[in-house]
Design an enzyme around this catalytic site. Structure first.
Site, PDB file in Angstrom:
ATOM      1  N   HIS A  16       0.948  -1.180   0.000  1.00  0.00           N
ATOM      2  CA  HIS A  16       0.145  -0.206   0.000  1.00  0.00           C
ATOM      3  C   HIS A  16       0.977   1.434  -0.061  1.00  0.00           C
ATOM      4  O   HIS A  16       1.619   1.380   1.009  1.00  0.00           O
ATOM      5  CB  HIS A  16      -0.846   0.001   1.340  1.00  0.00           C
ATOM      6  CG  HIS A  16      -1.769   0.998   1.182  1.00  0.00           C
ATOM      7  ND1 HIS A  16      -2.055   1.688   2.467  1.00  0.00           N
ATOM      8  CD2 HIS A  16      -2.838   1.280   0.356  1.00  0.00           C
ATOM      9  CE1 HIS A  16      -3.130   2.511   1.995  1.00  0.00           C
ATOM     10  NE2 HIS A  16      -3.611   2.381   1.031  1.00  0.00           N
ATOM     11  N   HIS A  58      -1.630  11.206  -1.843  1.00  0.00           N
ATOM     12  CA  HIS A  58      -3.204  10.839  -1.522  1.00  0.00           C
ATOM     13  C   HIS A  58      -4.072  11.733  -1.215  1.00  0.00           C
ATOM     14  O   HIS A  58      -5.122  11.603  -2.025  1.00  0.00           O
ATOM     15  CB  HIS A  58      -2.883   9.832  -0.411  1.00  0.00           C
ATOM     16  CG  HIS A  58      -4.297   9.406   0.214  1.00  0.00           C
ATOM     17  ND1 HIS A  58      -4.943  10.011   1.215  1.00  0.00           N
ATOM     18  CD2 HIS A  58      -5.061   8.113  -0.050  1.00  0.00           C
ATOM     19  CE1 HIS A  58      -5.935   9.586   1.201  1.00  0.00           C
ATOM     20  NE2 HIS A  58      -6.123   8.238   0.713  1.00  0.00           N
TER      21      HIS A  58
END
Length: 249
Positions: A16, A58
């Site tokens: 991730h 992000h």
């Protein structure tokens, strides 16, 4: 190479944002650390600078993971490229820059790694981001044996990616199974559905598999959850715990 549900080349274990929480997320340093732990498939988030450069980040804003401030998508790449995206994590990574998508592409292609690109648009730029990310991915992986998997929570981004580069594989990201979730994935001609891991159970897995999708999960950080998902027959596990799970199979 065309990716379909029947021809699914991607690996089960996916790091991730490069290396989870062990390094500054969405940086080359994170990818390198994930690779040192044996991972060969990675997930990252990509958005656009004000002048249309796809880069990794992000959040909508710069404040949490860089020494910058404000909405990232409102700043040109020249300004973004000067930011420190590592010091927030630890002194070890001070000075680590924000990478562009082409930086990550070169790294993955040089080492034969697989990539899941989450299209993470600044609000209001869903379609432009989907188009640019898909076009850049097609260009960067033009001669590669394996294309990246494009995913997004935003159907308009996936629609734009589909229109721009229909041969690139797509996956619909979901944080809840709202009415019509399977039909949305069908309409977008996705090959995969990527869910918050607790949403997968015997019923949802059966329905999604019968509809012809591959099934991935985020963000899986404990062994019991990983075992449950493997036993359910899902296909991919996105994890922060690159230090805890052996990425085999």
């Amino acid at each position: 190479m065309e990716v379909t549900s029947n021809h699914w080349p991607y690996l089960r274990w996916i790091a991730h944002r490069g290396a989870g929480k062990l390094a500054p997320e969405n940086t080359l340093a994170a990818f390198r650390l994930g690779a040192r732990h044996g991972y060969r498939m990675f997930e990252c988030d990509v958005k656009l600078s004000a002048d249309g450069v796809p880069f990794l980040l992000h959040d909508d804003t710069l404040d949490r993971t860089t020494n910058g401030q404000g909405v990232a998508g409102e700043q040109p790449w020249q300004a973004l490229s000067r930011l420190d995206a590592g010091r927030w994590h630890s002194r070890e990574f001070a000075g680590e820059p924000l990478p562009r998508l082409d930086d990550i592409a070169r790294y993955c292609l040089a080492h034969g790694y697989f990539l899941n690109i989450e299209i993470k648009p600044t609000p209001g730029l869903e379609r432009p981001t989907g188009t640019v990310v898909a076009d850049e991915a097609a260009r960067l992986w033009k001669d590669a044996a394996m294309p990246p998997l494009l995913t997004s929570f935003e159907p308009p981004s996936l629609e734009a990616a589909q229109a721009a580069q229909p041969l690139l594989p797509r996956g619909l990201l979901l944080d809840q199974l709202t009415e019509g979730w399977l039909e949305t994935a069908r309409q977008l001609q996705c090959v995969a559905i990527v869910c918050r891991h607790k949403l997968w159970n015997a019923d949802s897995v059966s329905r999604a598999k019968q509809a012809g999708f591959r099934l991935l999960s985020y963000t899986v950080n404990d062994p019991a959850s990983a075992r449950r998902l493997i036993e359910l027959g899902t296909d991919g596990i996105i994890t922060d715990r690159v230090d805890a799970f052996r990425p085999e199979g």
